[in-house]
Design a protein around this motif. Structure first.
Motif, PDB file in Angstrom:
ATOM      1  N   MET A   9       0.843  -1.195   0.000  1.00  0.00           N
ATOM      2  CA  MET A   9       0.000   0.000   0.000  1.00  0.00           C
ATOM      3  C   MET A   9       0.877   1.244   0.000  1.00  0.00           C
ATOM      4  SD  MET A   9      -2.874   1.201   2.773  1.00  0.00           S
ATOM      5  CE  MET A   9      -3.837   2.685   2.430  1.00  0.00           C
ATOM      6  N   LYS A  10       0.495   2.219  -0.788  1.00  0.00           N
ATOM      7  CA  LYS A  10       1.261   3.452  -0.847  1.00  0.00           C
ATOM      8  C   LYS A  10       1.050   4.273   0.411  1.00  0.00           C
ATOM      9  CE  LYS A  10       2.121   7.586  -3.596  1.00  0.00           C
ATOM     10  NZ  LYS A  10       1.846   8.328  -4.848  1.00  0.00           N
ATOM     11  N   VAL A  11       2.155   4.765   0.979  1.00  0.00           N
ATOM     12  CA  VAL A  11       2.098   5.648   2.138  1.00  0.00           C
ATOM     13  C   VAL A  11       2.483   7.044   1.672  1.00  0.00           C
ATOM     14  CG1 VAL A  11       2.987   6.129   4.436  1.00  0.00           C
ATOM     15  CG2 VAL A  11       2.699   3.760   3.697  1.00  0.00           C
ATOM     16  N   PHE A  12       1.579   7.985   1.807  1.00  0.00           N
ATOM     17  CA  PHE A  12       1.811   9.337   1.321  1.00  0.00           C
ATOM     18  C   PHE A  12       2.662  10.131   2.308  1.00  0.00           C
ATOM     19  CE2 PHE A  12      -2.036   7.925  -0.807  1.00  0.00           C
ATOM     20  CZ  PHE A  12      -1.834   8.361  -2.111  1.00  0.00           C
ATOM     21  N   THR A  13       3.346  11.147   1.788  1.00  0.00           N
ATOM     22  CA  THR A  13       4.142  12.037   2.629  1.00  0.00           C
ATOM     23  C   THR A  13       3.530  13.430   2.670  1.00  0.00           C
ATOM     24  OG1 THR A  13       5.580  12.531   0.734  1.00  0.00           O
ATOM     25  CG2 THR A  13       6.279  10.770   2.226  1.00  0.00           C
ATOM     26  N   SER A  14       2.307  13.543   2.194  1.00  0.00           N
ATOM     27  CA  SER A  14       1.555  14.798   2.228  1.00  0.00           C
ATOM     28  C   SER A  14       0.132  14.500   2.669  1.00  0.00           C
ATOM     29  CB  SER A  14       1.537  15.460   0.846  1.00  0.00           C
ATOM     30  OG  SER A  14       0.489  16.413   0.746  1.00  0.00           O
ATOM     31  N   CYS A  15      -0.355  15.269   3.637  1.00  0.00           N
ATOM     32  CA  CYS A  15      -1.713  15.072   4.118  1.00  0.00           C
ATOM     33  C   CYS A  15      -2.728  15.347   3.013  1.00  0.00           C
ATOM     34  CB  CYS A  15      -1.971  15.981   5.319  1.00  0.00           C
ATOM     35  SG  CYS A  15      -3.468  15.577   6.239  1.00  0.00           S
ATOM     36  N   CYS A  52      -8.013   9.456  -0.916  1.00  0.00           N
ATOM     37  CA  CYS A  52      -9.197   8.919  -0.238  1.00  0.00           C
ATOM     38  C   CYS A  52     -10.472   9.309  -0.985  1.00  0.00           C
ATOM     39  CB  CYS A  52      -9.236   9.425   1.196  1.00  0.00           C
ATOM     40  SG  CYS A  52     -10.711   8.981   2.119  1.00  0.00           S
ATOM     41  N   SER A  53     -10.542  10.560  -1.413  1.00  0.00           N
ATOM     42  CA  SER A  53     -11.718  11.042  -2.146  1.00  0.00           C
ATOM     43  C   SER A  53     -11.879  10.326  -3.481  1.00  0.00           C
ATOM     44  CB  SER A  53     -11.607  12.555  -2.378  1.00  0.00           C
ATOM     45  OG  SER A  53     -11.590  13.251  -1.157  1.00  0.00           O
ATOM     46  N   THR A  54     -10.752  10.005  -4.109  1.00  0.00           N
ATOM     47  CA  THR A  54     -10.793   9.334  -5.406  1.00  0.00           C
ATOM     48  C   THR A  54     -11.175   7.857  -5.278  1.00  0.00           C
ATOM     49  OG1 THR A  54      -9.091  10.820  -6.290  1.00  0.00           O
ATOM     50  CG2 THR A  54      -9.446   8.743  -7.459  1.00  0.00           C
ATOM     51  N   SER A  55     -10.592   7.186  -4.296  1.00  0.00           N
ATOM     52  CA  SER A  55     -10.812   5.742  -4.140  1.00  0.00           C
ATOM     53  C   SER A  55     -12.085   5.405  -3.370  1.00  0.00           C
ATOM     54  CB  SER A  55      -9.630   5.119  -3.399  1.00  0.00           C
ATOM     55  OG  SER A  55      -9.567   5.576  -2.050  1.00  0.00           O
ATOM     56  N   HIS A  56     -12.621   6.412  -2.635  1.00  0.00           N
ATOM     57  CA  HIS A  56     -13.795   6.197  -1.771  1.00  0.00           C
ATOM     58  C   HIS A  56     -13.524   5.083  -0.752  1.00  0.00           C
ATOM     59  CE1 HIS A  56     -16.967   8.208  -4.612  1.00  0.00           C
ATOM     60  NE2 HIS A  56     -15.943   8.987  -4.310  1.00  0.00           N
ATOM     61  N   SER A  57     -12.289   5.030  -0.263  1.00  0.00           N
ATOM     62  CA  SER A  57     -11.952   4.030   0.757  1.00  0.00           C
ATOM     63  C   SER A  57     -11.119   4.695   1.854  1.00  0.00           C
ATOM     64  CB  SER A  57     -11.215   2.845   0.124  1.00  0.00           C
ATOM     65  OG  SER A  57     -10.052   3.264  -0.567  1.00  0.00           O
ATOM     66  N   PHE A  58      -9.817   4.480   1.876  1.00  0.00           N
ATOM     67  CA  PHE A  58      -8.977   5.120   2.871  1.00  0.00           C
ATOM     68  C   PHE A  58      -7.571   5.310   2.315  1.00  0.00           C
ATOM     69  CE2 PHE A  58      -8.040   0.685   3.491  1.00  0.00           C
ATOM     70  CZ  PHE A  58      -6.716   0.630   3.920  1.00  0.00           C
ATOM     71  N   ALA A  59      -6.824   6.210   2.943  1.00  0.00           N
ATOM     72  CA  ALA A  59      -5.445   6.468   2.544  1.00  0.00           C
ATOM     73  C   ALA A  59      -4.624   6.734   3.791  1.00  0.00           C
ATOM     74  CB  ALA A  59      -5.365   7.654   1.578  1.00  0.00           C
ATOM     75  N   LEU A  60      -3.340   6.481   3.686  1.00  0.00           N
ATOM     76  CA  LEU A  60      -2.430   6.574   4.829  1.00  0.00           C
ATOM     77  C   LEU A  60      -1.297   7.526   4.514  1.00  0.00           C
ATOM     78  CD1 LEU A  60      -1.147   5.523   7.506  1.00  0.00           C
ATOM     79  CD2 LEU A  60      -0.277   3.562   6.182  1.00  0.00           C
ATOM     80  N   ALA A  61      -0.979   8.404   5.480  1.00  0.00           N
ATOM     81  CA  ALA A  61       0.142   9.339   5.322  1.00  0.00           C
ATOM     82  C   ALA A  61       1.031   9.283   6.554  1.00  0.00           C
ATOM     83  CB  ALA A  61      -0.362  10.762   5.110  1.00  0.00           C
ATOM     84  N   HIS A  62       2.346   9.322   6.335  1.00  0.00           N
ATOM     85  CA  HIS A  62       3.334   9.407   7.409  1.00  0.00           C
ATOM     86  C   HIS A  62       4.040  10.737   7.223  1.00  0.00           C
ATOM     87  CE1 HIS A  62       6.497   7.055   9.965  1.00  0.00           C
ATOM     88  NE2 HIS A  62       6.307   8.284  10.403  1.00  0.00           N
ATOM     89  N   LEU A  63       3.839  11.647   8.165  1.00  0.00           N
ATOM     90  CA  LEU A  63       4.238  13.037   7.978  1.00  0.00           C
ATOM     91  C   LEU A  63       5.292  13.455   8.990  1.00  0.00           C
ATOM     92  CD1 LEU A  63       0.597  14.375   7.625  1.00  0.00           C
ATOM     93  CD2 LEU A  63       2.126  13.728   5.774  1.00  0.00           C
ATOM     94  N   TYR A  64       6.088  14.445   8.562  1.00  0.00           N
ATOM     95  CA  TYR A  64       7.142  14.978   9.409  1.00  0.00           C
ATOM     96  C   TYR A  64       7.035  16.497   9.462  1.00  0.00           C
ATOM     97  CZ  TYR A  64       9.038  10.290   8.820  1.00  0.00           C
ATOM     98  OH  TYR A  64       9.184   8.934   8.800  1.00  0.00           O
ATOM     99  N   SER A  65       7.984  17.135  10.123  1.00  0.00           N
ATOM    100  CA  SER A  65       7.927  18.585  10.320  1.00  0.00           C
ATOM    101  C   SER A  65       8.168  19.372   9.037  1.00  0.00           C
ATOM    102  CB  SER A  65       8.950  19.023  11.379  1.00  0.00           C
ATOM    103  OG  SER A  65      10.246  18.576  11.010  1.00  0.00           O
ATOM    104  N   ASP A  66       8.603  18.670   7.973  1.00  0.00           N
ATOM    105  CA  ASP A  66       8.920  19.404   6.750  1.00  0.00           C
ATOM    106  C   ASP A  66       7.685  19.737   5.927  1.00  0.00           C
ATOM    107  OD1 ASP A  66       8.373  16.824   6.060  1.00  0.00           O
ATOM    108  OD2 ASP A  66      10.155  16.516   4.827  1.00  0.00           O
TER     109      ASP A  66
END
Length: 288
Positions: free
Chosen positions: A1-7, A14-28
């Motif tokens: 599964m793709k993990v995004f780096t942008s919220c 999520c809006s496109t797939s109508h399911s769920f999406a995951l993001a791992h974010l940092y201070s940058d």
């Protein structure tokens, strides 16, 4: 599964797939301003960050805190630590979670139940944090044949577990009636937020608010911005849009909704709603 780096990328996916999406974010990544979106949000703090403003409630953010935010709640991350701000964010399409639910197991519970003593946050124990991150790692490792089914299965298990944690945490804190007072708490701003929340359908000019609280308009704006990280007008608009979404879903007409939300100009309502939500009020209402 793709993990995004942008919220924002996760929200869009999520809006496109109508399911769920995951993001791992940092201070940058620059935090988003006071905003509303059409998905649920699960926000897990790993390190850093100081404060969350969700609707009219402030929260101090500590490592291990998990926030449940639904599609009708405006929110804004404030006073971010300049060194490290690592977090994991799930964007979840509400109807997807409803489809996974059963008459015996309502997976929307953690997003729809709002005990006054609990609000939007639970603090996970070390063991609960490990289990949460286990699911995240498992999701991020899935690929190849059957990945869609495996992702759905792991996500389903995660949501059952989180609802269990939420329900238990709510029960443990049932006796607590004192709302959280985060670092930098400002009693006057808290009163202003409560007043706006209670009178959102009425005219709320800065001059009117200043007169009500016996403050000068400039001082009112200054303490509000320094405490919340956003302006009064932006906050009021976000609150009105969240109310509008709820009213439209309940079956109110667009014109009725504009009036009930305190918009004194119909065209301003159309512009503000479309800018915040991404579609017009009429189109949003057609999804009900």
């Amino acid at each position: 599964m793709k993990v995004f780096t942008s919220c924002q990328d996760a929200i869009n996916a999520c809006s496109t797939s109508h399911s769920f999406a995951l993001a791992h974010l940092y201070s940058d990544e620059k935090p988003m301003k006071m905003h509303i979106h059409n998905s649920y949000e699960l926000y897990f703090s790993i390190s850093g960050g100081r404060q969350f403003l969700i609707d009219n409630r402030f929260y101090t953010i500590q490592p291990g805190d998990l926030f449940f935010i639904n599609q009708y709640e405006s929110h804004h991350l404030t006073q971010i630590d300049s060194q490290v701000h690592e977090r994991i964010v799930f964007s979840i399409y509400p109807d997807y979670l409803k489809e996974l639910s059963t008459p015996e197991t309502d997976l929307n519970y953690c997003f729809s139940c709002r005990p006054e003593n609990l609000g939007h946050k639970i603090s996970l124990s070390d063991e609960e944090q490990k289990r949460f991150r286990y699911y995240v790692h498992k999701l991020s490792s899935i690929q190849g044949y059957g990945s869609d089914l495996l992702e759905k299965a792991v996500f389903l298990e995660l949501m059952v577990y989180l609802n269990h944690c939420f329900s238990r945490y709510a029960g443990q804190n049932a006796a607590s009636k004192e709302p959280e007072k985060p670092e930098g708490y400002h009693a006057q701003v808290d009163q202003i937020l409560a007043y706006i929340h209670q009178n959102i359908g009425q005219p709320l000019a800065i001059e009117t608010l200043a007169e009500h609280f016996f403050l000068s308009p400039s001082y009112l704006c200054r303490i509000f911005k320094s405490t919340t990280g956003t302006t009064i007008n932006k906050y009021i608009t976000a609150k009105r849009i969240t109310l509008a979404k709820s009213l439209l879903m309940e079956g109110h007409t667009v014109s009725e909704t504009a009036e009930l939300c305190g918009f004194n100009d119909y065209s301003n309502f159309l512009k503000a709603f479309t800018k915040a939500v991404g579609i017009s009020p009429k189109k949003y209402a057609s999804f009900t």
